[in-house]
Structures are given as C-alpha cells and as structure tokens.
Design a protein around this motif. Structure first.
Motif, mmCIF file in Angstrom:
data_model
loop_
_atom_site.group_PDB
_atom_site.id
_atom_site.type_symbol
_atom_site.label_atom_id
_atom_site.label_comp_id
_atom_site.label_asym_id
_atom_site.label_seq_id
_atom_site.Cartn_x
_atom_site.Cartn_y
_atom_site.Cartn_z
ATOM 1 N N ILE A 95 39.504 35.537 58.054
ATOM 2 C CA ILE A 95 39.328 34.609 56.889
ATOM 3 C C ILE A 95 40.531 33.873 56.949
ATOM 4 O O ILE A 95 41.625 34.596 56.844
ATOM 5 C CB ILE A 95 39.035 35.526 55.586
ATOM 6 N N TYR A 144 32.955 29.987 45.331
ATOM 7 C CA TYR A 144 32.598 29.317 46.361
ATOM 8 C C TYR A 144 31.588 28.797 46.714
ATOM 9 O O TYR A 144 30.380 29.443 46.198
ATOM 10 C CB TYR A 144 33.101 30.287 47.558
ATOM 11 N N ALA A 185 36.946 35.814 47.877
ATOM 12 C CA ALA A 185 36.252 35.326 48.853
ATOM 13 C C ALA A 185 35.561 36.727 49.531
ATOM 14 O O ALA A 185 34.407 36.814 49.763
ATOM 15 C CB ALA A 185 36.833 34.796 50.297
ATOM 16 N N VAL A 210 42.390 30.324 54.915
ATOM 17 C CA VAL A 210 42.387 29.681 53.616
ATOM 18 C C VAL A 210 43.231 28.298 53.497
ATOM 19 O O VAL A 210 44.224 28.496 54.055
ATOM 20 C CB VAL A 210 42.743 30.376 52.292
ATOM 21 N N LEU A 265 37.609 27.585 52.839
ATOM 22 C CA LEU A 265 37.564 28.981 53.344
ATOM 23 C C LEU A 265 37.045 28.794 54.520
ATOM 24 O O LEU A 265 35.553 28.231 54.688
ATOM 25 C CB LEU A 265 37.194 30.050 52.382
ATOM 26 N N VAL A 299 41.651 35.084 48.289
ATOM 27 C CA VAL A 299 41.006 35.790 49.281
ATOM 28 C C VAL A 299 40.345 36.775 48.809
ATOM 29 O O VAL A 299 39.248 37.233 49.161
ATOM 30 C CB VAL A 299 42.193 36.407 50.237
ATOM 31 N N ALA A 354 39.839 25.652 58.808
ATOM 32 C CA ALA A 354 40.104 25.712 57.385
ATOM 33 C C ALA A 354 40.676 24.374 57.074
ATOM 34 O O ALA A 354 40.084 23.556 56.071
ATOM 35 C CB ALA A 354 40.497 26.824 56.893
#
Length: 702
Positions: free
Chosen positions: A260, A97, A304, A262, A271, A301, A366
């Motif tokens: 969080i 990321y 992340a 996505v 994200l 995920v 997102a």
C-alpha cells in the motif's frame, strides 16, 4: 456555528477506557466517528482553544452539537466498531476512500452446485472466490482462455447451462474441450468441483505443482508412445506458463503480500494497492479521497486497512501487509488483521531489497494517480468555470480572473536565486507564456525582496510594451490637490526617459530597476529576434507565500502606478489565501474548486522555478573559463583540454603553443589567452599545518 463549550461534557463523565465516540450535528446526524485508547484524553482534545485546532477539526467541532461514546473491552474491538459505524453512518468528516473506477475481479462461484468462472464487479458475495482486481476485463478473459485448456471449468450463464441440459447438447466450448460439459453429464458434480478448486489453487499462486504434474504425465505418455496425448499435455503446460508470464515475478521468495502506498497533498490523497500472490502481482487497485479530517499518512494507512480488509476473511487477508507508515496503534491493527485472517499477519514498512523496490513502484503509481485525478478535475469546463467564479467571489473581484499569473522564488541556501512566472488562462496552463527570471538586484536569500524585484520587472515591461504600442489609457483628471500619479494612468517611461510621458497628467513613478539589460528574463523570442512581449496583463497575480510576499508584490505594483490588478498569496502550510492589507487570511472551503485551481497554479509555479534553479546550478558547476571565448565551440574546447590536460596548463601556455592545437588559429588563440588571463586564479592556498602549497588542478572546470 455552534460553540463547542455548549455541549462539552465534564471530564468526570468520560471514562478513561478504550472506546469509540460519535459527534452529531443539530439534526442528530453523525458527522464524525473516532476511536481511542483512552476516551477521556482523546475527547478532551477536541474542546481546547479553537485557535489551537487544525482548521478541519475546528470546522467539525463547530458543526457538531453533541458528542457521545461507547466503551469497549479492547483496542481491537474499538477498531472494529469504528469501521462498522463509519460504514453505517457515512460521516461527512471521516476520510472515505472512493474507487477511481470499478475494478473487475476473476470470480469462481463455489457457492453453486456447478461452480462457474466469470468476470465480476461490485460488492463481493459470500461463497464466491475472488482473484484480482485486474486493470481491464479483457486481461481476465485472456487468462481464463489459456487456463481452460487445463482446467475446463464451466463459464456459461445459468440460462445457457439449463438449455444445454434440456437439449442434451453442450455449447461450443464443450465441443472444443474448453469445458468439461457437466451440463450433459460428461463429469460428475464432484469431479467438476475438483476442477474448480484446482483452478483456484493455481490462481492463488500454487502453480509449480500443476506444471510439474503435467510435465511428468507428458514424459510418461511419450515413453508409452502416446504421442498425441503427450503433445496435448505439452500444450497444456505451455498454456499455464503463458498465463503465469502475464504477471511477472516481483518477489523471488514467492511471498503473499499487499503493498500500500499513499500520495497526498493538503487537500487530497491517492492510494494504490498491489496484490502480490506467489511472488507475482495478481491485481492492482486505487482509491482517491478528500482529506476532510486532520489526518497524517499513518491515519490514511489505517483508514485504508479498515476499508480494504473490513469485509474480508481467511486468505483474502495476506500474510504480509507492507505500508509507507505504520498506524498509530500498530499492535491493535495487526491483531485485528490477524483475527480476520485466522493467523498471524505481518504489518511493517519495507526497509531493503525487492520489497522496498516494489514499494517505490507502487508509490510512483500513487503519485501518477493523484496527478491524473487533479488533471481530470481541471480539464472539465464546468469545474473550471465554477473554480474561477469561486475565486472571484472569495477575493471580491468584479469578474472572474480569466488570466492568472503565479510567481515563485527558488534557491539553494541563497545561491542561484531564480523566480518563475506561470500563466493560467481560463483555468488551463498556458505554457507558451511562462517566464523565468534571475534575481540580480541583490545577493543572498531574501524571498520578499526577490518577489518585489520580479513583480516590478514583469510589470515594468508590461508598461513599456503598452507605451510602445500606443495603448496608454486616456489620462484622467487628477483630484483637487493630488500630487501623485493618477490611478489607472500609464506607468514609467521606457529606459532613457526623464520622468514624464506625453499625454499623461502628473509625474510618472520612477522605474523599480535600473539594470542595463531589460531582458534578464529567459524567454521565447519573436521572429525578428526581439524578446516576446509582456503585453497581456492578468486579472489576478498569485504569489507563493503569505503576508510578506503579498505585501511586496502589492508594493511593486503601487510603485508602478498599477491599481487594477488583484494580488493574493497562497501559503503552503494551511492553504490559506492572503490579501494585501488584511490581517486575517481568506479560508476557502475544503471542497472548493477555486482552492484546487489556486493550488494547481501554485504547484506549477513551484515546479517551473525549481526546474530552472536546478538547471542553473548544474550549469554553474560545469562552467569553464573557455565558455566566455566568442566563437569557441564545444569541439575545439575539448581539443584544447585534451592537448594540454587541464585549464591550468592551458593558462600557462603561450599563444604559439595554443596555435599548435588543430583547428585553433592565431586570433582564436589570442582570445583564449585573454579569457584565461582575465580569470586567473588567486594565489595558491597553503596548508598552515604542514606549509604545503595546495596545487590547483581545475581539470577544465572552475
């Protein structure tokens, strides 16, 4: 390209315990790092038949030249080692990321003798307490300015602090009581540190204690008739409340959580993280990544979480982490987070209530971030030029396709079948050139026939406009023995022509469609009321689909004698580009700007088609027999329904009874009666179980 069998280890060499593995290329560079509960099973999956591997995985194993592994004791250790190696080696085939911008934090330097409050960016430093990130630095400064009334912590630089200590005079903030002036000894180092820790506690969400304490002191000062002090305490409490109002309450139970979300497509993922402390959103940040490995939402995920908390300890890891999908090994990831926090961490998907609603907000952010990222890429002139050049090279075109048209078919289980045509010129959408089509050549669901019909209609119109404006190509001499249409010659004549065109050698192909109305398209019109012309041909036609749709589009062009327009299809599943008469697709590189552009064109065609299809379906559902009465507007239709109660009762009324409605004359009444008579319903249905006649009550819609 390496053959994976050349470096495949024998199954007996690979242990069946947890561990982390590395793929290296021929130059010994690490190109991929992964972890596994069972190394033997996971590594063996990479050495199956290449045809069964995901295209990205296939590219990785054919780029690699060796594989090695390290055994660990637990899955949590494997997770930590994987994160460490990804950070150390920066492998090209791992998801990484990247921040779409550098986010500012509110930082308190507790590692200094006199802690300082300031805005910080970049890597986090040991001993510094961070809050945020914030969207803008000015938002931090506004918050700090309000809070310095109550917590007058030092905000000056080291140089200013030393100069004040040397001269014995504090800076301006010290004179206006927004700094406790430790530089000149107004407070001791211990008292100043206590102020800084109180500041941190308030920013961490423990707000109620300080406000209640200020209000208690204010009341006590008022009782003692120290009104100036009471007014100052009142203003301090109001300042803290205003600072709190800058972040609205989103979770009523004062939860500390990170949410969080996505948003992803075949090539990229965006994200978004909302940091909620004390029930309030204290910060937000976003990342964008290329999907360089075969990874699903769970994998995104997990990556992340590793990047977000890999360097964090203590309260920086919240009690709750809410995600859209759980990692494959949820238990190991939860334990890893708990080890970093020092206490239990709940990792779960929100199912109901405020947390689910807030997660939907994070998800919208997102989606917008991904769309903005793609738009930024598309708006860059150099990027667009490179994209067009890559498309021309991949498809074997002589020149860059400056005008691209893309077609998509949309329907709902075979009903309301429509098509869209979107136009991109020089890599940018040209919305004034968009067109929409209704499929009328047949009933039912058949995307291939629909594509053939739409392409035929569009380019039939193009040839008609070309003939009307006198822009026919000069006829070419036919090859000896040729009996078909001349390549590059004009196509069919306008409706009513008998199969030949003056000045054109050879027979003209017959029109694809013989519909009475050539204007089935829903399109803008010229000032004189005529449909706007399909006058400009594209250099490239893109269809949404694979081989069958491409073949149908090519066949439609061939039937019209058009051979100077390239055709390709973009299949959604693997983003493969299909060309006519090719058994294998063209696979553009993952990072190809040409593929990004084709994907944007295809997605825009899909959006435009499905919007029209939904509108058409909604209109059909709301339609009424009165819609067909010429000159009958919405107001008089409503008056008729209100007077009679339903279309059924209106259908039974006489012309004289219809004339009784205000605003309805005899001629209009006759038109209404005729329209309703032509749409008379079939015989009433009968319930075969009870013999009951099912009464019709259409209520104004049919």
């Amino acid at each position: 390209m390496a053959d994976p069998s050349s470096y495949r280890p024998s199954p007996g060499q690979i242990p069946d315990s947890p561990g982390v593995y590395k793929f290296r290329d021929e130059h010994r560079r690490v190109i991929y790092v992964g972890k596994a509960k069972n190394l033997r099973q996971r590594v063996a999956n990479y050495f199956q038949d290449l045809a069964n591997l995901h295209p990205r995985t296939r590219t990785m194993v054919t780029t690699a030249a060796s594989v090695e592994w390290t055994v660990v004791s637990t899955e949590v250790e494997a997770l930590q080692l994987e994160y460490t190696w990804i950070k150390e080696f920066d492998p090209r085939f791992n998801v990484k990321y990247r921040d779409d911008k550098s986010y500012p934090y509110l930082a308190v330097t507790l590692n200094e003798e006199f802690p300082r409050v300031q805005v910080m960016r970049g890597a986090k430093k040991k001993g510094v307490r961070y809050f945020g990130p914030y969207g803008h630095a000015w938002a931090i400064r506004e918050t700090v300015d309000l809070m310095l009334r109550v917590f007058p912590v030092r905000t000056c630089s080291a140089g200013v602090f030393k100069n004040a200590a040397r001269t014995g005079r504090p800076c301006l903030l010290g004179y206006i009581d927004k700094c406790s002036a430790p530089c000149v000894g107004r407070v001791t180092p211990e008292e100043h540190r206590e102020l800084a820790e109180d500041f941190c506690d308030f920013m961490a969400g423990r707000t109620g204690t300080y406000i209640r304490r200020l209000e208690k002191d204010m009341m006590q000062a008022a009782e003692e008739m120290e009104y100036e002090r009471a007014a100052r305490l009142r203003d301090d409490a109001e300042a803290l409340k205003r600072a709190m109002e800058k972040s609205a309450v989103v979770l009523a139970d004062a939860t500390d959580a990170d949410l969080i979300a996505v948003a992803e497509d075949e090539l990229e993922a965006a994200l978004q993280i909302f940091h909620v402390r004390g029930g309030r959103v204290r910060g937000q940040r976003g990342w964008v990544t290329d999907k360089v490995e075969a990874v699903d939402t769970s994998g995104l995920v997990e990556h992340a979480l590793q990047q977000l908390y890999g360097e964090e300890r203590g309260d920086a890891v919240p009690k709750e982490v809410l995600v859209p999908a759980l990692p494959e090994d949820t238990e190991a990831v939860s334990q890893w987070l708990a080890d970093r926090r020092g206490s239990q961490v709940s990792l779960r998907i929100p199912q109901r209530g405020d947390k689910k609603d807030l997660m939907a907000t994070v998800q919208r952010n997102a989606q917008q971030a991904l769309g903005l990222h793609k738009t930024k890429r598309a708006s860059d002139l150099t990027t667009r030029s490179r994209a067009l050049e890559e498309i021309a090279e991949a498809l074997g075109l002589d020149t860059a396709p400056l005008r691209i048209e893309c077609y998509d078919i949309s329907h709902l289980q075979g009903d309301d079948v429509v098509a869209s045509m979107v136009v991109f010129e020089d890599g940018l959408a040209r919305k004034s050139e968009y067109r929409r089509f209704q499929i009328k050549g047949f009933e039912g669901q058949d995307d291939v026939r629909s594509m053939h019909e739409v392409i035929g209609r569009r380019f039939k119109r193009y040839l008609q406009e070309k003939e009307r404006t006198g822009e026919w190509d000069e006829p070419q001499e036919p090859a000896p023995g040729a009996t078909g249409p001349v390549p590059g010659a004009a196509g069919p004549a306008a409706p009513g022509a008998t199969g030949s065109t003056p000045g054109v050698t050879g027979p003209v192909p017959a029109p694809v469609l013989t519909a009475a109305s050539p204007a089935d398209e829903i399109e803008p019109r010229e000032d004189d009321g005529r449909p706007k012309r399909f006058a400009y041909p594209p250099q490239l036609v893109v269809v949404d689909g694979g081989q069958p749709q491409v073949a149908a589009a090519k066949r439609a062009l061939d039937e019209l004698g058009i051979d100077d327009i390239a055709v390709c299809g973009l299949a959604k599943r693997l983003e493969e580009v299909w060309l006519p008469d090719d058994d294998d697709p063209v696979v553009l590189p993952r990072s190809s700007e040409g593929l990004y552009l084709l994907q944007r064109v295809r997605d825009e065609a899909h959006r435009f088609a499905i919007t029209y299809q939904r509108a058409k379906r909604a209109k059909r559902i709301r339609s009424s027999p009165l819609d067909d009465v010429a000159g009958l507007g919405e107001t008089r239709k409503q008056a008729l329904i209100k007077h009679f109660g339903s279309v059924k009762k209106l259908r039974q009324a006489t012309i004289e009874e219809i004339c009784e409605v205000p605003g309805i004359g005899r001629r209009t009444a006759e038109s209404v009666a005729a329209a309703l008579a032509s749409t008379a319903p079939a015989a009433p249905a009968v319930n075969t179980a009870t013999g009951e006649i099912m009464e019709e009550d259409d209520g104004g819609a049919s």
